[in-house]
Design an enzyme around this catalytic site. Structure first.
Site, short mmCIF file in Angstrom:
data_model
loop_
_atom_site.label_atom_id
_atom_site.label_comp_id
_atom_site.label_asym_id
_atom_site.label_seq_id
_atom_site.Cartn_x
_atom_site.Cartn_y
_atom_site.Cartn_z
N GLY A 8 0.86 -1.20 0.02
CA GLY A 8 -0.12 0.41 0.13
C GLY A 8 1.21 1.48 -0.34
N GLY A 9 1.66 0.70 -0.31
CA GLY A 9 3.12 2.01 -0.97
C GLY A 9 2.69 3.11 -0.99
N PHE A 12 -1.34 7.75 0.20
CA PHE A 12 -1.39 9.02 1.59
C PHE A 12 -0.07 9.12 1.77
CE2 PHE A 12 -2.71 11.14 4.64
CZ PHE A 12 -1.60 12.61 4.87
N ASP A 58 -2.16 -7.00 -6.60
CA ASP A 58 -3.40 -6.83 -5.42
C ASP A 58 -2.17 -7.69 -3.74
OD1 ASP A 58 -5.59 -7.78 -3.44
OD2 ASP A 58 -7.00 -6.66 -4.65
N TYR A 181 -14.84 -1.84 9.49
CA TYR A 181 -13.19 -0.97 9.24
C TYR A 181 -12.73 -1.62 10.96
CZ TYR A 181 -9.37 1.29 8.76
OH TYR A 181 -8.02 2.76 8.88
#
Length: 370
Positions: A8-9, A12, A58, A181
């Protein structure tokens, strides 16, 4: 120097973590699926450093994860679907990416162990923060009565109906998982601690509070609250605030968060720990909306106080930073007003599609706004 994989780098926080790690001499590889809701239709984010190796895949793709781990010494695990409200109806998507994706990562780490994994957790796992009752006792299990339209008292109360006073929330406060979440982030956290040690990996989890700064996805209505407010203000619209706007949060700048990840990856005292990462200062959401409007030169735009609550939202939660300070010397350095000025300067150069009303309509149609 190490070779570090950031899942996920390209997001943000990940981009700032990559910059901080490279500044310290590490080599960085990023695994990211570049989902359209966050990134739009791009092949590579402009703010991702040119020397970062990007693998577009993914985190649930085991073969891609295995390739990404080749030659890697440590991992920062940020890959996740993010958003309390959306998680309450996109249940399979959130659970698959967040929980199954973490499981896939650790299955591959079992085959190819690294020195340390630092996983991004969230303040959302606490549900309501810590409170103190009028007799001076701490209350870990504060809950609100059933939410309804236009109610006047949004605050948690004790068994006698007396209001509780919010206090800074430490890591020992028991989880109270109020959204899918939050459940996902707790699973990621526990997976890290359950699977790291038996395979000779040092596991660390950072519970992030409300992160803000330049580069957040302005057109994503489920991103951080300051980015959502900024998008509304940029388009001349009122920031939309649920309840009465007096709920209190802890806002921490993304550069402080990036430094916390780098220190958690490097410092011996972090191994095996779970740490809050926040500023240690609480502010009301209305106060923050008005401060951002001032920073953006939009003083005339007052926030819209909705008088309704989203199911899964909590009233107050802000950060006790004591454990992180003791273990890794973490203290937030960025002044809040200066951080807002920097954010406003960046936002002024952006365009944003305002999707807040459509997101609210989606929640209301599903009965998730009380």
């Amino acid at each position: 120097m190490e070779r570090v994989l950031i899942t996920g780098g390209a997001g943000f926080i990940g981009r700032f973590v990559a910059d901080e790690l490279m500044r310290r001499g590490h080599q960085v590889r990023v695994l990211d699926s570049l989902i359209e809701q966050v990134h739009g239709q791009i092949d590579r984010p402009a703010m991702l450093h040119e020397d970062v190796e990007l693998i577009r895949a993914d985190v649930r793709d085991g073969a891609a994860v295995a390739r990404a781990l080749e030659g890697i010494d440590s991992v920062v695990h940020l890959a996740a679907e993010v958003g309390v409200g959306q998680s309450m109806y996109e249940v399979e998507r959130y659970t698959s990416v967040n929980d199954v994706g973490t499981a896939v990562l650790f299955e591959k780490l079992i085959q190819r162990p690294v020195r340390r994994v630092v996983t991004a957790s969230s303040m959302s796992i606490y549900g309501e923060g810590l409170y103190r009752d009028q007799d001076g006792a701490l209350v870990e299990t504060a809950e609100r009565t059933t939410l309804r339209d236009g109610q006047r008292n949004w605050e948690p109360v004790d068994a006698q109906g007396r209001p509780l006073a919010p206090v800074a929330t430490p890591e020992w406060k028991r989880p109270n998982l109020a959204s899918i979440y939050a459940l996902n982030k707790y699973v990621q956290e526990r997976t890290t601690h359950i699977l790291a040690a038996p395979y000779g990996i040092e596991g660390v989890c950072l519970r992030l509070f409300n992160v803000y700064g330049p580069g957040q996805a302005l057109s994503n209505p489920y991103t951080g609250v300051l980015a959502i407010f900024a998008a509304r203000l940029l388009n001349g619209q009122q920031p939309m605030i649920f309840e009465d706007g007096e709920q209190r949060r802890d806002f921490v700048h993304v550069t402080d968060v990036a430094r916390a990840f780098a220190d958690a990856l490097e410092l011996p005292g972090a191994a095996g720990g779970t740490f809050n990462i926040g500023s240690g200062t609480d502010r009301s959401v209305t106060e923050v909306a008005r401060a951002l409007a001032r920073a953006m030169g939009k003083n005339q735009i007052e926030p819209e106080i909705v008088g309704k609550a989203r199911i899964g939202d909590i009233r107050h939660c802000f950060c006790d930073t004591g454990r992180a300070r003791e273990a890794i010397g973490f203290e937030a350095r960025q002044d809040f007003e200066a951080g807002l000025a920097e954010l406003a300067e960046w936002v002024a150069e952006q365009t944003a599609e305002d999707r807040v009303h459509s997101a609210r309509a989606e929640l209301e149609a599903r009965g998730l706004v009380a």
